[in-house]
Each structure stands twice: as C-alpha cells, then as structure tokens.
Design an enzyme around this catalytic site. Sequence first.
Site, PDB file in Angstrom:
ATOM      1  N   HIS A 146      23.847  -1.012 -33.384  1.00  0.00           N
ATOM      2  CA  HIS A 146      24.319  -0.881 -32.079  1.00  0.00           C
ATOM      3  C   HIS A 146      23.174  -0.911 -30.940  1.00  0.00           C
ATOM      4  O   HIS A 146      23.433  -1.918 -30.054  1.00  0.00           O
ATOM      5  CB  HIS A 146      25.172   0.488 -31.890  1.00  0.00           C
ATOM      6  CG  HIS A 146      25.766   0.523 -30.641  1.00  0.00           C
ATOM      7  ND1 HIS A 146      25.284   0.926 -29.369  1.00  0.00           N
ATOM      8  CD2 HIS A 146      27.071  -0.010 -30.258  1.00  0.00           C
ATOM      9  CE1 HIS A 146      26.111   0.877 -28.429  1.00  0.00           C
ATOM     10  NE2 HIS A 146      27.216   0.350 -28.821  1.00  0.00           N
ATOM     11  N   SER A 180      30.434  -1.587 -24.741  1.00  0.00           N
ATOM     12  CA  SER A 180      28.890  -1.403 -25.002  1.00  0.00           C
ATOM     13  C   SER A 180      28.068  -2.557 -24.605  1.00  0.00           C
ATOM     14  O   SER A 180      27.067  -2.667 -24.453  1.00  0.00           O
ATOM     15  CB  SER A 180      28.772  -1.150 -26.636  1.00  0.00           C
ATOM     16  OG  SER A 180      29.076   0.444 -26.590  1.00  0.00           O
ATOM     17  N   ASP A 208      20.082   4.868 -27.269  1.00  0.00           N
ATOM     18  CA  ASP A 208      20.960   4.208 -28.142  1.00  0.00           C
ATOM     19  C   ASP A 208      20.703   4.780 -29.578  1.00  0.00           C
ATOM     20  O   ASP A 208      20.114   5.921 -29.561  1.00  0.00           O
ATOM     21  CB  ASP A 208      21.067   2.853 -28.170  1.00  0.00           C
ATOM     22  CG  ASP A 208      22.611   2.291 -28.464  1.00  0.00           C
ATOM     23  OD1 ASP A 208      22.907   2.368 -29.392  1.00  0.00           O
ATOM     24  OD2 ASP A 208      23.484   1.692 -27.632  1.00  0.00           O
TER      25      ASP A 208
END
Length: 379
Positions: free
Chosen positions: A82, A244, A49
């Site tokens: 994220h 996600s 990520d």
Amino acid sequence: MSALYPIIESSMLIREPSKTELDFLCMSGRSRYWEQGFKGKGLKAAIIDTGVNKEHPEFEGKLVQTYANVPYISEGKDDNGHGTHCAALLVGKTVGIAPEADLVSYKILDNFGSLNKISQLLWALKEIAKRNDISVVSMSIGLPESRFSESELIMFYDLIDTLNKKGCYVVCSAGNQGVNSEPRYPAYFDNPLVVGAVDEHMQPSWFSSVHDQVDICQVGFDVCSAWYRPVNNTYYYRIMSGTSQATPIAAGLVLLLCEKYYKMNDCYVVPFNIRDMIHCLSIDLGVSGVDNKTGIGFFTLKDSISHLKFDIDIQNILDIDIHPGTVIYNEVATEIEARPIMMRDTDTGNWKAMCELRSLFELLGSKVVYHDGIIDIWR
C-alpha cells in the site's frame, strides 16, 4: 484492526504501464506545471503508511528517507504494498505528480496494514513537526473513534493543526465506506484536506465515503502505480482503486502549487489558505456547490478556473472589493474576451493584501497587469 480502508486491486502485475493505463494522470494537470518547470525540485513530501520499497525504479535517483515505528522491524521498508503504491503516485518518476521532489516515509502500519498503537501514529506526526523541510503530508489511513482515548484524539487533531499552520499541509483519504460511512479519523476532522475518489469520467466512485468533511476529489479508480515486491528481481506495477490512491495524487498537486508560489516569491511560506487556491482550481461536480461526495469538486492544475468562483471567494480571502471589468483584446487569440476582475488598491488602501492577491492569481495561472492603481486579471 486494519488502519487501511478496504481497497480494490487487480491481481495482474504490469511490467511497463501503457499510455492508456496512465491516462488518469492527464486529468491531474501535472503536465501544465511541468511545462513551466515545476516538478517538485527542492521540496520534500512525507507519507505515513506501510513504508516504501525505495529500490523500485520509480524512486531511482531520488532521496528517500525511511523511518519505522513497528514492533518487528527497524527500517521503513514496505512489506504490504500500500505504501509504495501511494508514494509512487506522489513522487514517482513516471507515475508521480511531483517526480523531482524527495520523500520522507514513516512506516507505522504492519504487513497487514494494521496499527498496533495510536502512539505510533502520533510519533510520526511529532517527528514531522520537528522538521522544517516538509511541505506536504499524505495519509491514506483511517481509524474509528473507538481506537482513541479522548486525549489521543485531541492530540491527533492538534498535531495536524500545527503542521498546517507552519505550512506543511496535511492531505488524507475520505475513506472507502460509501454512503454508509462511519466516523473515521483523520477524515472526520475539519483541518486536513480530505480527498474523495472519482473515476476517469469524473463520476464519484461507489466506494468513496460520503460525509460532510470531504473537501475535494481526484481519480481513485483503476490507478496504476508501483508494486512493492519484485518477481525474479524485476519490479512491476499494479492497478488499485481507493481514496488511498486519490490522496497522494492530490498531495502531489498541492506540492506543485507550493513550489510555484515559493519560486515566484522567493519564500517558503504561503500567506493565504491553500484551500482557497484549491477551491479556485477545482471543477464543480454533481450538485452545484459543495457536496458530501466530491466536496468543492475535482482538484486539477489544468486550465479550469471558474471566474464566478473568483468573484465569490476572493473577497472573502482578502476582504477586497471586486469590480466587474470591461472587455479587453486578447492579442494572442486575436479575439475579444471578457476581463473577469478589476481591482483598485485605493478601494481598501491595503497594499499588502493587493500584493498577496496578485500573487494568488499569478499562481493560479492568470495574466496579471498592474497600472495606475488598478490590477487587471484575465485568462
């Protein structure tokens, strides 16, 4: 181009999540396995990520290894948010599914969530493939086919295949493109476990990509998790929505399944397909059977096993004849209930398969008794 699917996020930072803000975690069934002593201890999960800020309290006392392959930074610290949000859902001490598992983070996306070169993605998978201590890989990313050369796309697929075969299960997001989903990878491969998103009422989220490779779904709407950036030296949480978020939750559940099997059998290889266990545990949503919104259904470790699914699927898993059982007396509940399955090892003479099947049902939470060549299985 961003390798992250567009996500919906709240601008509000949360100091300490309330019980209501964490209700989505109850749907995972994590507490059922926690009560049995399975919280991921001794296992490692990998995440590919934007990196992880391991200074957040969610990762306190946890081994977090961070690596990076981006042009401007040599360490794997998150500069987007994220990665930290997803990682905490996987192994965080409060919002994580497997809070006692350790984490290995591979930062390949920059502060905009963009991937500079496909070689960065392949690098992360190759590095994981070199190791023998990672049980689950969580990837909440997606790239259009146009980003890949033919050889790169083949290598991407093959690396996922390699990891799955060695018992390192790859879990990825379905995408946030709704019904107008264009092919993006790895979600359009057939070898990762592809996760769609639903809300707390198990209704498909409007943004969750609809396509034939969706395997399962988990909560991906209004998900509270760790935020990467402190304010005045204080770390916060933030609510975000997307496949996600559903992906690391599902990956954490896979990790707990693996841990339970490992400790039950004193081994580190699950002999049957992890998808078959997940199939037995998933709650069918929408139209009956597999669909392109929620796959085989809502993956949870709660007591949701369908005996009908056992009757259909177990024969395919290990090629064993299944005979309908009679009625047994449940001493705990002091009531009559049906015995879903009774099997005789003499039917196939395949003792190894019978042992594997017994392990499978024990793993899924069924009571298993062997006597006189017969395995009785019931809830």
